[in-house]
Design a protein around this motif. Structure first.
Motif, PDB file in Angstrom:
ATOM      1  N   LEU A  77     -14.865 -99.435  11.385  1.00 39.53           N
ATOM      2  CA  LEU A  77     -15.187-100.099  12.726  1.00 39.53           C
ATOM      3  C   LEU A  77     -16.535 -99.281  13.370  1.00 39.53           C
ATOM      4  O   LEU A  77     -17.360 -99.835  14.046  1.00 39.53           O
ATOM      5  CB  LEU A  77     -14.364-100.296  13.594  1.00 39.53           C
ATOM      6  N   LEU A  78     -16.462 -97.885  12.961  1.00 38.98           N
ATOM      7  CA  LEU A  78     -17.531 -97.026  13.520  1.00 38.98           C
ATOM      8  C   LEU A  78     -18.814 -97.148  12.489  1.00 38.98           C
ATOM      9  O   LEU A  78     -19.863 -97.142  13.100  1.00 38.98           O
ATOM     10  CB  LEU A  78     -17.226 -95.589  13.574  1.00 38.98           C
ATOM     11  N   THR A  79     -18.875 -97.403  11.572  1.00 35.68           N
ATOM     12  CA  THR A  79     -19.930 -97.397  10.555  1.00 35.68           C
ATOM     13  C   THR A  79     -20.107 -98.823  10.165  1.00 35.68           C
ATOM     14  O   THR A  79     -21.471 -99.179   9.579  1.00 35.68           O
ATOM     15  CB  THR A  79     -19.615 -96.729   9.194  1.00 35.68           C
ATOM     16  N   ILE A 160     -14.708 -87.601   9.502  1.00 40.63           N
ATOM     17  CA  ILE A 160     -14.766 -88.104  10.851  1.00 40.63           C
ATOM     18  C   ILE A 160     -15.917 -87.651  11.538  1.00 40.63           C
ATOM     19  O   ILE A 160     -16.687 -88.618  12.036  1.00 40.63           O
ATOM     20  CB  ILE A 160     -13.393 -87.674  11.691  1.00 40.63           C
ATOM     21  N   ILE A 161     -16.372 -86.566  11.305  1.00 38.17           N
ATOM     22  CA  ILE A 161     -17.718 -86.173  11.895  1.00 38.17           C
ATOM     23  C   ILE A 161     -18.909 -86.855  11.210  1.00 38.17           C
ATOM     24  O   ILE A 161     -19.866 -87.223  12.123  1.00 38.17           O
ATOM     25  CB  ILE A 161     -17.841 -84.494  11.621  1.00 38.17           C
ATOM     26  N   GLY A 162     -18.786 -86.973  10.070  1.00 42.18           N
ATOM     27  CA  GLY A 162     -19.771 -87.841   9.355  1.00 42.18           C
ATOM     28  C   GLY A 162     -19.923 -89.475   9.726  1.00 42.18           C
ATOM     29  O   GLY A 162     -21.057 -89.873  10.250  1.00 42.18           O
ATOM     30  N   GLY A 163     -18.718 -89.958  10.239  1.00 43.00           N
ATOM     31  CA  GLY A 163     -18.676 -91.328  10.690  1.00 43.00           C
ATOM     32  C   GLY A 163     -19.206 -91.259  12.008  1.00 43.00           C
ATOM     33  O   GLY A 163     -19.671 -92.310  12.548  1.00 43.00           O
ATOM     34  N   ILE A 164     -19.031 -90.245  12.815  1.00 40.38           N
ATOM     35  CA  ILE A 164     -19.363 -90.305  14.209  1.00 40.38           C
ATOM     36  C   ILE A 164     -21.044 -90.096  14.134  1.00 40.38           C
ATOM     37  O   ILE A 164     -21.725 -90.807  14.960  1.00 40.38           O
ATOM     38  CB  ILE A 164     -18.922 -89.198  14.942  1.00 40.38           C
ATOM     39  N   MET A 165     -21.408 -89.273  13.272  1.00 40.93           N
ATOM     40  CA  MET A 165     -22.873 -89.000  13.155  1.00 40.93           C
ATOM     41  C   MET A 165     -23.596 -90.338  12.726  1.00 40.93           C
ATOM     42  O   MET A 165     -24.704 -90.465  13.305  1.00 40.93           O
ATOM     43  CB  MET A 165     -23.307 -87.875  12.177  1.00 40.93           C
ATOM     44  N   ALA A 167     -22.525 -93.441  13.216  1.00 42.45           N
ATOM     45  CA  ALA A 167     -22.718 -94.322  14.360  1.00 42.45           C
ATOM     46  C   ALA A 167     -23.466 -94.090  15.484  1.00 42.45           C
ATOM     47  O   ALA A 167     -24.100 -94.754  16.192  1.00 42.45           O
ATOM     48  CB  ALA A 167     -21.000 -94.229  14.937  1.00 42.45           C
ATOM     49  N   ARG A 168     -23.742 -92.672  15.731  1.00 42.80           N
ATOM     50  CA  ARG A 168     -24.556 -92.226  16.538  1.00 42.80           C
ATOM     51  C   ARG A 168     -26.037 -92.721  16.344  1.00 42.80           C
ATOM     52  O   ARG A 168     -27.052 -92.800  17.205  1.00 42.80           O
ATOM     53  CB  ARG A 168     -24.422 -90.829  16.946  1.00 42.80           C
ATOM     54  N   LYS A 169     -26.300 -92.661  15.002  1.00 45.83           N
ATOM     55  CA  LYS A 169     -27.784 -92.996  14.711  1.00 45.83           C
ATOM     56  C   LYS A 169     -28.130 -94.323  15.023  1.00 45.83           C
ATOM     57  O   LYS A 169     -29.297 -94.713  15.107  1.00 45.83           O
ATOM     58  CB  LYS A 169     -28.196 -92.731  13.173  1.00 45.83           C
ATOM     59  N   ARG A 170     -26.942 -95.208  14.746  1.00 50.08           N
ATOM     60  CA  ARG A 170     -27.436 -96.633  15.204  1.00 50.08           C
ATOM     61  C   ARG A 170     -27.642 -96.914  16.660  1.00 50.08           C
ATOM     62  O   ARG A 170     -28.127 -97.983  17.260  1.00 50.08           O
ATOM     63  CB  ARG A 170     -26.215 -97.497  14.811  1.00 50.08           C
TER      64      ARG A 170
END
Length: 170
Positions: A77-79, A160-165, A167-170
């Motif tokens: 859901l994040l990515t 998890i950190i990679g998924g958050i990063m 998601a933040r780029k979008r």
């Protein structure tokens, strides 16, 4: 009569595992694949409970079915979007995937056919007590598993950190 019931339950759980495993890898919807994987993990826990390995069944439900699938869904859901589909595979990738599946099935079938299963070999095993399992999981000596647990926790944190990063780029 009890043995027949156990066999029926075993075959039912095995059918659930096979069907939902195939659905997991063939669906194009990512969230559905995670849901099918959840059913596979629950059925595997059912097999553990049927074998009277209550600790392994509880771990299967708590860690895999509970934690890992929630982590997968959270990452999905994040990515990606809710209705997003996986890309269609090329025929070359499809061929190599089918070939790898057939080779894997042949190797597993050969191993099952050549292995000699005797009833006495199954009766010698019994469930370990919780203290022994705890010492084996958290020990630092040979055949103990504290290092793999720490490595996996660092790997999951990196995911998890990679998924958050992402998601933040979008």
């Amino acid at each position: 009569m009890e043995q027949i019931a156990n066999q029926v339950i075993f075959y039912l759980l095995a059918a659930v595992i096979v069907i939902f495993s195939v659905l997991t890898v063939t669906t194009r919807r990512i969230l559905r694949a995670a849901t099918y994987l959840l059913f596979v993990l629950f059925a595997t826990a059912g097999l553990y409970f049927q074998l009277d390995y209550h600790f392994l069944g509880a771990v299967q439900i708590a860690i895999y079915a509970g934690g890992i699938v929630v982590l997968f869904v959270f990452s999905i859901l994040l990515t990606s979007g809710l209705g997003e589909k996986a890309e269609k595979l090329t025929s070359k990738k499809n061929f190599w995937g089918i070939l790898a599946s057939v080779v894997g099935a042949v190797v597993c079938g050969y191993a099952l056919i050549t292995q000699v299963f005797t009833p006495s070999s199954f009766q010698s095993f019994s469930e370990l007590d919780m203290k022994t399992v705890g010492h084996a999981l958290m020990g630092m000596e040979k055949y103990q598993y504290i290092l793999p647990f720490e490595v996996i926790s660092v790997l999951l944190l990196a995911c998890i950190i990679g998924g958050i990063m992402i998601a933040r780029k979008r």
